[in-house]
Design an enzyme around this catalytic site. Structure first.
Site, short mmCIF file in Angstrom:
data_model
loop_
_atom_site.label_atom_id
_atom_site.label_comp_id
_atom_site.label_asym_id
_atom_site.label_seq_id
_atom_site.Cartn_x
_atom_site.Cartn_y
_atom_site.Cartn_z
N ASP A 1 0.82 -1.22 0.00
CA ASP A 1 0.00 0.00 0.00
C ASP A 1 0.85 1.27 0.00
OD1 ASP A 1 -2.42 -1.62 0.36
OD2 ASP A 1 -1.76 -1.85 2.43
N HIS B 1 -3.85 -1.57 -7.00
CA HIS B 1 -3.03 -0.42 -7.37
C HIS B 1 -3.93 0.71 -7.85
CE1 HIS B 1 0.83 -3.04 -7.97
NE2 HIS B 1 0.35 -3.05 -6.75
#
Length: 432
Positions: free
Chosen positions: A14, A42
């Protein structure tokens, strides 16, 4: 001469890899996924429009880029079709620009059922998986019983193999986990309905990359998750099931390690983690809550809240070791705006009193570890959207410089917002 650059997460995932991959893809001909599956979310924001890619490489949004999915990726036919549909509905040409290795293991409904059954059985000791069948699919690969993309070429043989492996899974699901069996015919029909679409995109990824390298083409390898979640180098057992480190490029795409020119490690200006597992700098106070709020720290795939903490240079040093990181890209710098002070963890005080400069490997060895912090003055100015490093507040620059000093790795790129234009490239990985 072309360059081969690996972009990977240097923390627990992340970190903002999707944006950076998208930013750099205007320099490349190929973008390659080499590990993980559709558990990787993503997020890209371009001209205010948000796109979340889970399986297809982030380069798909650039018309000049060919996207490759290497053999190290576990591929869900359902997830692939859904993602392709979303992109094609926006006029993005996927089928002519996406190529897939026939050696990719398939994620099928019984993998998902097993993943969820196991997590449920573990209760409060659960790993914190995304429940998408990633781990069980990798298990099948290592056990040499898994079905692969290449099996879709022979539908009769595929049906027979599916029957055998589903019997194996259903026996466990029904008798041990006491959950419903997965229906064979439904599973078979769903896969065969899209088999021809998938096989039409099959290609020899290793040869394509080798030819591209010899032709002087730029290649970008897009990592998923983060270094500290690596199956071997991460905080085991609170890890993912693939090699998230740079070594995964060779095993997951068939690209020789000697040909990698630059490894770009993506780091947040602070740390986050999703799911269970050790997290030495985790904050349980108002500061942690404020970082989570300002950083919008919720998983792109699961929506789960992320745990937040100060920047952990000790964990980062382990990532530098395992990846041979050439330079960092620091993201979400603007999230730290407004704090009176900011902290960097520069050491771990172990239960025996020793000071560790590198993070332990096994999760059990993190028990009782205390962070040793350096405290720096914060900054009240707004850094959001700044694209000139000289316009950053002095205390911001001092924070960046201190992280470079502690880790011994230069920061090549700074990100001050989610859009691709809200970025400072201090040292272009493709120009080194």
């Amino acid at each position: 001469m072309g360059k081969s650059v690996v972009v990977l997460g240097a923390q627990w995932g992340d970190e903002g890899k999707g944006k950076i991959v998208d930013l750099l893809t205007d320099r490349v001909k190929y973008v390659v996924r080499y590990q993980g599956g559709h558990n990787a979310g993503h997020t890209l924001i371009i001209n205010g429009e948000k796109t979340v890619l889970r399986l297809i490489p982030s380069g798909i949004l650039r018309e000049n880029v060919t996207c490759l999915i290497g053999n190290g990726v576990v591929l869900s036919p359902t997830a692939l079709m859904q993602e392709m549909g979303e992109l094609e509905s926006r006029g993005i040409n996927v089928r002519e620009r996406l190529l897939i290795s026939e050696a990719c293991p398939l994620i099928l409904p019984y993998h998902v059922a097993m993943d969820k059954a196991r997590e449920s059985a573990l209760g409060n000791k659960a790993i914190g998986t995304t429940g998408r069948g990633i781990g069980p699919a990798y298990e099948d690969k290592v056990a040499r019983r898994g079905l692969r993309v290449g099996d879709l070429f022979d539908k009769q043989s595929f049906a027979e193999k599916l029957k055998n492996i589903l019997d194996y899974y259903n026996f466990q699901l029904v008798n041990y986990y006491k959950v419903e069996a997965v229906d064979y015919q439904k599973t078979l029909d769903e896969v065969l309905a899209v088999a021809d679409i998938i096989t039409a995109m099959v290609a020899d990824v290793t040869t394509i990359l080798d030819v591209a390298r010899k032709n002087g083409d730029n290649i970008l390898f897009e990592g998923a998750q983060g270094t500290m979640l690596d199956i071997d180098q991460g905080t085991y057992p609170y890890v993912t099931s693939s090699n998230t480190t740079a070594g995964g490029v060779s095993t997951g795409a068939g690209f020789g390690p000697r040909h990698i020119d630059y490894v770009l490690g993506i780091i947040k200006a602070y740390c986050t983690r999703v799911g269970g597992g050790p997290f030495t700098t985790e904050l349980f106070d108002e500061v942690g809550a404020e970082i989570a709020r300002k950083g919008n720290e919720f998983g792109a795939v699961t929506g789960r809240p992320r745990r937040c903490g100060w920047f952990d240079a000790v964990a980062i040093k382990r990532a530098i070791q395992t990846n041979s990181i050439s330079g960092f890209c620091m993201t979400k710098l603007d999230v730290l705006d407004g704090f009176r002070e900011v902290k960097i963890c520069v050491g771990y005080k172990m239960p025996n009193g020793e000071i560790a400069e590198y993070a332990p490997l096994a999760a059990k060895d993190w028990e009782g570890v205390e962070p040793i912090y350096e405290t720096l003055p914060g900054w009240q100015e707004n850094t959001f959207g700044i694209t000139d490093v000289n316009q950053l507040p002095e205390n911001t620059r001092n924070y960046i410089k201190r992280i470079e000093e502690v880790t011994g790795v230069p920061i090549a790129i700074l990100s001050t917002g989610p859009d691709r234009v809200e970025t400072m490239i201090l040292n272009d990985p493709f120009a080194v």
